[in-house]
Every structure is written in structure tokens, then in C-alpha cells.
Design a protein around this motif. Structure first.
Motif, PDB file in Angstrom:
ATOM      1  N   ALA A  53       0.829  -1.210   0.000  1.00 23.56           N
ATOM      2  CA  ALA A  53       0.000   0.000   0.000  1.00 23.56           C
ATOM      3  C   ALA A  53       0.858   1.253   0.000  1.00 23.56           C
ATOM      4  O   ALA A  53       0.590   2.210  -0.745  1.00 23.56           O
ATOM      5  CB  ALA A  53      -0.926  -0.005   1.215  1.00 23.56           C
ATOM      6  N   TYR A  54       1.908   1.279   0.814  1.00 22.40           N
ATOM      7  CA  TYR A  54       2.812   2.419   0.845  1.00 22.40           C
ATOM      8  C   TYR A  54       3.525   2.577  -0.495  1.00 22.40           C
ATOM      9  O   TYR A  54       3.761   3.697  -0.968  1.00 22.40           O
ATOM     10  CB  TYR A  54       3.838   2.259   1.966  1.00 22.40           C
ATOM     11  N   GLY A  55       3.873   1.454  -1.115  1.00 22.26           N
ATOM     12  CA  GLY A  55       4.525   1.523  -2.417  1.00 22.26           C
ATOM     13  C   GLY A  55       3.616   2.099  -3.490  1.00 22.26           C
ATOM     14  O   GLY A  55       4.044   2.904  -4.322  1.00 22.26           O
ATOM     15  N   LEU A  56       2.337   1.714  -3.490  1.00 29.62           N
ATOM     16  CA  LEU A  56       1.393   2.214  -4.483  1.00 29.62           C
ATOM     17  C   LEU A  56       1.226   3.720  -4.379  1.00 29.62           C
ATOM     18  O   LEU A  56       0.946   4.401  -5.373  1.00 29.62           O
ATOM     19  CB  LEU A  56       0.031   1.524  -4.306  1.00 29.62           C
ATOM     20  N   ASN A  57       1.387   4.247  -3.183  1.00 30.34           N
ATOM     21  CA  ASN A  57       1.193   5.680  -2.933  1.00 30.34           C
ATOM     22  C   ASN A  57       2.504   6.438  -2.809  1.00 30.34           C
ATOM     23  O   ASN A  57       2.516   7.602  -2.428  1.00 30.34           O
ATOM     24  CB  ASN A  57       0.356   5.856  -1.652  1.00 30.34           C
ATOM     25  N   ARG A  58       3.650   5.749  -3.090  1.00 26.91           N
ATOM     26  CA  ARG A  58       4.987   6.337  -2.991  1.00 26.91           C
ATOM     27  C   ARG A  58       5.254   6.932  -1.616  1.00 26.91           C
ATOM     28  O   ARG A  58       5.768   8.039  -1.484  1.00 26.91           O
ATOM     29  CB  ARG A  58       5.179   7.417  -4.071  1.00 26.91           C
ATOM     30  N   LEU A  59       4.902   6.188  -0.594  1.00 26.80           N
ATOM     31  CA  LEU A  59       5.112   6.633   0.784  1.00 26.80           C
ATOM     32  C   LEU A  59       6.219   5.853   1.483  1.00 26.80           C
ATOM     33  O   LEU A  59       6.426   6.009   2.679  1.00 26.80           O
ATOM     34  CB  LEU A  59       3.808   6.498   1.594  1.00 26.80           C
ATOM     35  N   LEU A  60       6.931   5.030   0.738  1.00 25.75           N
ATOM     36  CA  LEU A  60       8.003   4.239   1.331  1.00 25.75           C
ATOM     37  C   LEU A  60       9.140   5.125   1.836  1.00 25.75           C
ATOM     38  O   LEU A  60       9.508   6.108   1.191  1.00 25.75           O
ATOM     39  CB  LEU A  60       8.551   3.246   0.302  1.00 25.75           C
ATOM     40  N   LYS A  61       9.684   4.756   2.974  1.00 28.47           N
ATOM     41  CA  LYS A  61      10.838   5.457   3.531  1.00 28.47           C
ATOM     42  C   LYS A  61      11.943   4.453   3.790  1.00 28.47           C
ATOM     43  O   LYS A  61      11.672   3.277   4.051  1.00 28.47           O
ATOM     44  CB  LYS A  61      10.450   6.180   4.827  1.00 28.47           C
ATOM     45  N   PRO A  62      13.202   4.894   3.748  1.00 29.90           N
ATOM     46  CA  PRO A  62      14.317   3.985   4.025  1.00 29.90           C
ATOM     47  C   PRO A  62      14.109   3.314   5.388  1.00 29.90           C
ATOM     48  O   PRO A  62      13.590   3.945   6.316  1.00 29.90           O
ATOM     49  CB  PRO A  62      15.536   4.905   4.035  1.00 29.90           C
ATOM     50  N   PRO A  63      14.446   2.026   5.482  1.00 33.29           N
ATOM     51  CA  PRO A  63      15.228   1.235   4.524  1.00 33.29           C
ATOM     52  C   PRO A  63      14.408   0.558   3.434  1.00 33.29           C
ATOM     53  O   PRO A  63      14.935  -0.274   2.703  1.00 33.29           O
ATOM     54  CB  PRO A  63      15.890   0.192   5.419  1.00 33.29           C
ATOM     55  N   ALA A  64      13.095   0.881   3.317  1.00 40.99           N
ATOM     56  CA  ALA A  64      12.276   0.278   2.266  1.00 40.99           C
ATOM     57  C   ALA A  64      12.637   0.883   0.916  1.00 40.99           C
ATOM     58  O   ALA A  64      12.808   2.101   0.786  1.00 40.99           O
ATOM     59  CB  ALA A  64      10.800   0.494   2.559  1.00 40.99           C
ATOM     60  N   LEU A  65      12.735   0.048  -0.088  1.00 36.13           N
ATOM     61  CA  LEU A  65      13.102   0.497  -1.435  1.00 36.13           C
ATOM     62  C   LEU A  65      12.319  -0.304  -2.462  1.00 36.13           C
ATOM     63  O   LEU A  65      12.313  -1.541  -2.423  1.00 36.13           O
ATOM     64  CB  LEU A  65      14.599   0.315  -1.676  1.00 36.13           C
TER      65      LEU A  65
END
Length: 287
Positions: A53-65
Motif C-alpha cells: 500500500a505504501y509503495g502504491l502511494n509512494r510513501l516508502l521510507k528507508p530502509p524500504a526500497l
């Protein structure tokens, strides 16, 4: 516009947490959300639902990539937006306007020392800076009415509201800019069952009234079967099965989907071995 017109498409999305050792949280996921539909995303805790869900909305933060994949938003204007390639300012304009999100534990996301009115006004100050104070007040009152909250509650602080009312406030804020897609990450978590039912009814009513599409994330597969048009079942970062709610209920294909369905007791069927073997002395008489 047809019922099967896509509004959001994800292709081969992979997301990794760059820790030691790396954790592949989402693995080659593809899905399509159609305009106006409810897509249920089911799976156990830790399977990657929220990360996706965060990826679909471009809300990922490090360390997520996000390692790979394409995310395309099909705007009602007819334009296709490559979400992955959006810059910071473009993302700022995109979020909440095109796609909004009700976060997990959202009822605790309100700032406790700022009134509800100020927090709703902040949305317009950030995304619609030309909005007059009178228009902000009108729209805020309209939003609260939409979600079944007395507009007089605008002057309240979050601690003065019940959990269900705070959750409705978060839904109202997510609707503020008339988004075409709303991602809801376990929006009824920590609410009692009566309030859960009220919130679900409200979401269904608003979807019918306003026409936005919903990605509804939960581990509660029976709930999704009741409210969703289609369901995607997620396991260990992968979508292992997709289908209509009817197909998932009547004819599940994947063994994990079958286990999810069987993990919820029937109100009419015979008790399973777990109940018989784990019942405390005297429970048989109560039942």
C-alpha cells in the motif's frame, strides 16, 4: 466509462527492506484496481500488505526500497500518470488529490493538541492554498456530515471524541480533495464490533455516493467477501490468488486461501477439533 475501466495498475512491483540480511517484503506483485470498485487485499500480519500500500502511494521510507515495477494511475481526465517517476513536488500534488490513504491505527493519527477544524483546514492550506476561510468552513462541515458526524464537532479536540468518531474524522480528511482512489489499511482495527460495522456501512455508502475506488486491506477474509467486488490474497510478499469475492468464497484455488477461510468458525456448522479439545471444563454446558 465502463465498470471495468482501470484507475490504478501495478505491474511486477517488488519492494525490499535494505537491512542485514535484506528482507523482500513484496515480490513481483501485479494488480489492477477498477474505477469505483472495492478490491480487498487479504493476508496474515507481516505478509507485505501495508508495504505494498505504501509503495502504491509512494510513501516508502528507508530502509524500504522499490526495486522494480510500474505503477500507473489512470486519471478521470484520460491522462495516465507514471507514479514511479513523479518528483517531490509532483508527488505532493498527487497524494490526497488523486489517491488518499487511511492509515493503520488512523484513529490515533490526529494531532491531540490541535482542533479537528484546524487539521482539516490544513489540508486545504497545503493543497488548495487559494481556498477562502468561508469555503474551508463549508467544506469541513460538509465532510463531517458525509461521514455521519455532527459539524459542531469541528471545534473538538481528538481526545474529546470516541474511537469511532476519530476514525470517521480520518475518513473525512481522506475524502477532503475528492480522490479517485482511497487506500484503507485495516481501518476498523481496535474498534469494537458494533462500531466496526458502522464504519464499514459508512465506507460502502460513501463509495456508492461519491464513486471512488477502494483498496481495503485486512486479515479478515470473511469481511472482505462480504464487502469487496474482487479479492487478492497475499502470502509472503506475493499475490497467490485473485478473483471475485464469489469465486474466492465458492471455489478457492490456493491452499492458503482455503486455510484462511477455514480459520473462521461457522455459526451454524459443527464445532471443530480445536473447540472440542481446548474448551475449559463446564464450557460444554454453557454452549
Amino acid at each position: 466509462m465502463t465498470a471495468l475501466e482501470p484507475v490504478l495498475t501495478a505491474r511486477n512491483v517488488s519492494i525490499e527492506y535494505e537491512v542485514d540480511p535484506p528482507v523482500k517484503a513484496v515480490r513481483d506483485v501485479s494488480l489492477t484496481l477498477h474505477r469505483g470498485e472495492i478490491l480487498g487485499l487479504a493476508g496474515e500480519s507481516g505478509c507485505g500488505k501495508t508495504t505494498l500500500a505504501y509503495g502504491l502511494n509512494r510513501l516508502l521510507k528507508p530502509p524500504a526500497l522499490m526495486e522494480a515495477g510500474e505503477i500507473t494511475f489512470h486519471d478521470r481526465s484520460g491522462d495516465d500518470i507514471d507514479v514511479v517517476s513523479l518528483g517531490a513536488e509532483q508527488l505532493r500534488a498527487f497524494r490526497w488529490d488523486k489517491i488518499s490513504m487511511v492509515f493503520q491505527g488512523a484513529m490515533n493519527s490526529l494531532n491531540p493538541v490541535i482542533s479537528v477544524k484546524a487539521q482539516i483546514y490544513d489540508i486545504f492550506d497545503t493543497h488548495r492554498p487559494g481556498t477562502s476561510r468561508a469555503e474551508k468552513k463549508r467544506r469541513a462541515e460538509e465532510l463531517l456530515t458525509l461521514v455521519g458526524v455532527d459539524p459542531n464537532r469541528l471545534t473538538s479536540f481528538p481526545h474529546e471524541l470516541s474511537g469511532g468518531m476519530r476514525q470517521r474524522m480520518m475518513i473525512a480528511m481522506a475524502l477532503a480533495l475528492d480522490p479517485q482512489v482511497m487506500i484503507m489499511d485495516e481501518p476498523t482495527t481496535a474498534l469494537d464490533v458494533v462500531v466496526q460495522r458502522d464504519i464499514i456501512r459508512e465506507i460502502m455508502r460513501l463509495r456508492e455516493k461519491l464513486g471512488f475506488a477502494v483498496i481495503f486491506i485486512t486479515h479478515d477474509l470473511p469481511m472482505l467477501i462480504e464487502i469487496s467486488d474482487r479479492i487478492a490474497v497475499m502470502l509472503q510478499g506475493k499475490i497467490v490468488e485473485q478473483g471475485t469475492a464469489e469465486e474466492i468464497y465458492r471455489n478457492p484455488q490456493h491452499e492458503y486461501t482455503k486455510k484462511l477461510l477455514s480459520s473462521f468458525p461457522s455459526l451454524r456448522g459443527e464445532r471443530g477439533d480445536f473447540v472440542r479439545h481446548s474448551a475449559r471444563p463446564g464450557l460444554e454446558q454453557v454452549r
